[in-house]
Design an enzyme around this catalytic site. Structure first.
Site, PDB file in Angstrom:
ATOM      1  CG  HIS A 224      -0.386   0.391   2.504  1.00  0.00           C
ATOM      2  ND1 HIS A 224       0.357  -0.489   3.265  1.00  0.00           N
ATOM      3  CD2 HIS A 224      -0.412   1.568   3.210  1.00  0.00           C
ATOM      4  CE1 HIS A 224       0.741   0.123   4.375  1.00  0.00           C
ATOM      5  NE2 HIS A 224       0.290   1.374   4.365  1.00  0.00           N
ATOM      6  CG  ASP A 225       2.568   3.452   2.828  1.00  0.00           C
ATOM      7  OD1 ASP A 225       1.691   4.150   2.273  1.00  0.00           O
ATOM      8  OD2 ASP A 225       2.711   3.395   4.059  1.00  0.00           O
ATOM      9  CE  LYS A 228       4.441   6.602   3.284  1.00  0.00           C
ATOM     10  NZ  LYS A 228       4.412   6.313   4.732  1.00  0.00           N
ATOM     11  CG  HIS A 253       2.446   7.953  -0.817  1.00  0.00           C
ATOM     12  ND1 HIS A 253       1.794   8.937  -0.122  1.00  0.00           N
ATOM     13  CD2 HIS A 253       1.878   6.784  -0.433  1.00  0.00           C
ATOM     14  CE1 HIS A 253       0.865   8.392   0.657  1.00  0.00           C
ATOM     15  NE2 HIS A 253       0.898   7.076   0.491  1.00  0.00           N
ATOM     16  CG  HIS A 277      -3.679   3.633   1.265  1.00  0.00           C
ATOM     17  ND1 HIS A 277      -2.936   3.634   0.099  1.00  0.00           N
ATOM     18  CD2 HIS A 277      -2.885   4.219   2.213  1.00  0.00           C
ATOM     19  CE1 HIS A 277      -1.761   4.180   0.328  1.00  0.00           C
ATOM     20  NE2 HIS A 277      -1.694   4.551   1.606  1.00  0.00           N
ATOM     21  CG  HIS A 278      -3.712   8.217   2.111  1.00  0.00           C
ATOM     22  ND1 HIS A 278      -3.636   8.214   3.482  1.00  0.00           N
ATOM     23  CD2 HIS A 278      -2.510   7.752   1.665  1.00  0.00           C
ATOM     24  CE1 HIS A 278      -2.448   7.775   3.866  1.00  0.00           C
ATOM     25  NE2 HIS A 278      -1.733   7.494   2.772  1.00  0.00           N
ATOM     26  CG  ASP A 306      -2.201   3.860   6.369  1.00  0.00           C
ATOM     27  OD1 ASP A 306      -1.067   3.448   6.702  1.00  0.00           O
ATOM     28  OD2 ASP A 306      -2.382   4.910   5.740  1.00  0.00           O
TER      29      ASP A 306
END
Length: 356
Positions: A224-225, A228, A253, A277-278, A306
């Site tokens: 998910h990240d 980054k 990101h 996811h944000h 998260d």
């Protein structure tokens, strides 16, 4: 037809009562005698020429269909060899394939040799029809070929399955390597990826997701990240709160994740998790402002975990919140319509004192 003088009657009686089809020719390749079996085998009148088409003939161009005079036939070659030989003991064994006048395929074995009458050399040929036996052999051969083909197809399927299994194992290794790379780059959130992966699976089990859905959730949580990777180290590892400009860079990101995962067709669901996811259910999230049913269950789960992990983890610019405080904040987010109520409720049922 008298070919053996006084013994011709005895000869014909013997020849007509043996199993083989027999013919006798002179050196002009004229048929002097043919027993009744010849007519049965070649489906012709034994008193006429034998218009047999040899399988090896060019049937379009071949004009002479007489069995003993067709220069393209294997039998003709045998007859010519016996005519030319000086060896009185020469015996030639051969095979003869042809289509009879009734268009039936026949396969014959024959034995040919020279006979002598009053110093004249004659050619004696005995045929045995082995068409049925040959067809049986061909049927067995076809069955063996089909069996071999099926075995090859099975081997190919097994090979592809092994390749798929290996590729899946390789895929998992690559995913974990990427996740570890991201985590090594983002020193302030060490352990975040493994915790999110652990608790998202627990929530998925609480919500009765299928094994296939749990696998999507697991991989999506790990990656998910991934975006980054493209964020500068000085922003990722800044020891204090980000200013507005830095925060805008940090938010990219998810767009970087979209570029990384977009070429991977099998990662469509995982890409959604990494890029969405944000987002918030009320449409106030980023980067696309999606809301409600536009966000699938996988994204909703990862989004809640998260947030929970960020709240309960110590950062240079804040202390870690207690579980109780974190859930108070999440409940407030539920009331505001930011996150999924059922997902938060499922997280509360997970034993959060477990260590991933």
């Amino acid at each position: 037809m008298e070919i053996l003088g006084e013994d011709s009657g005895l000869f014909e009686k013997i020849i007509n009562n043996i199993h083989s089809a027999v013919m006798v020719l002179n050196h002009n390749k004229e048929v002097l005698y043919a027993n009744s079996s010849i007519g049965n085998v070649f489906n012709v009148n034994v008193n006429q020429k034998f218009p047999i088409k040899d399988k090896s003939c060019n049937l379009t161009n071949c004009t002479d269909k007489d069995i003993v005079n067709c220069s393209n036939c294997a039998l003709h070659e045998t007859i010519v060899q016996l005519i030319k030989t000086d060896d009185p003991n020469l015996v030639i064994n051969g095979e003869y394939e042809f289509f009879s006048v009734d268009k039936k395929f026949r396969y014959l074995e024959y034995k040919a040799l020279n006979l002598y009458k009053n110093g004249e050399k004659l050619i004696f040929i005995a045929f045995n029809d082995i068409s049925e036996k040959q067809e049986l052999y061909k049927s067995i051969e076809r069955a063996n070929i089909e069996l071999e083909e099926k075995c090859k197809q099975l081997e190919i399927k097994n090979f592809r399955l092994n390749q798929l299994t290996n590729s899946l194992e390789d895929s998992d290794s690559i995913i974990l390597s990427i996740a570890n790379t991201v985590e090594a780059k983002d020193k302030l959130t060490r352990g975040h990826i493994s915790r999110v992966g652990f608790y998202t699976k627990k929530i998925g089990e609480q919500l009765c997701l299928s094994p296939e859905e749990l696998e999507i959730l697991r991989k999506g949580a790990i990656l998910h990240d991934i975006g980054k990777i493209g964020i500068p180290d000085e922003i990722l590892n800044k020891p204090g709160a980000l200013n507005e400009a830095e925060w805008e860079i940090m938010k990219t990101h998810v767009l970087i994740a979209d570029k990384i995962l977009k070429p991977l067709n099998t990662f469509t669901q995982i890409k959604k998790i990494a890029t969405q996811h944000h987002e918030r259910l009320d449409g106030s999230g980023y980067p696309y402002g999606l809301k409600g049913d536009e966000l699938d269950i996988f994204t909703r789960i990862v989004a809640v975990v998260d947030i929970y992990d960020a709240l309960t983890t110590k950062r240079p610019y804040k202390e870690a919140f207690s579980k109780e405080t974190a859930f108070e904040i999440l409940d407030d987010y539920v009331r505001k319509g930011y996150v999924d109520r059922e997902v938060v409720a499922a997280l509360k049922r997970v034993p959060l004192d477990l260590t991933p």
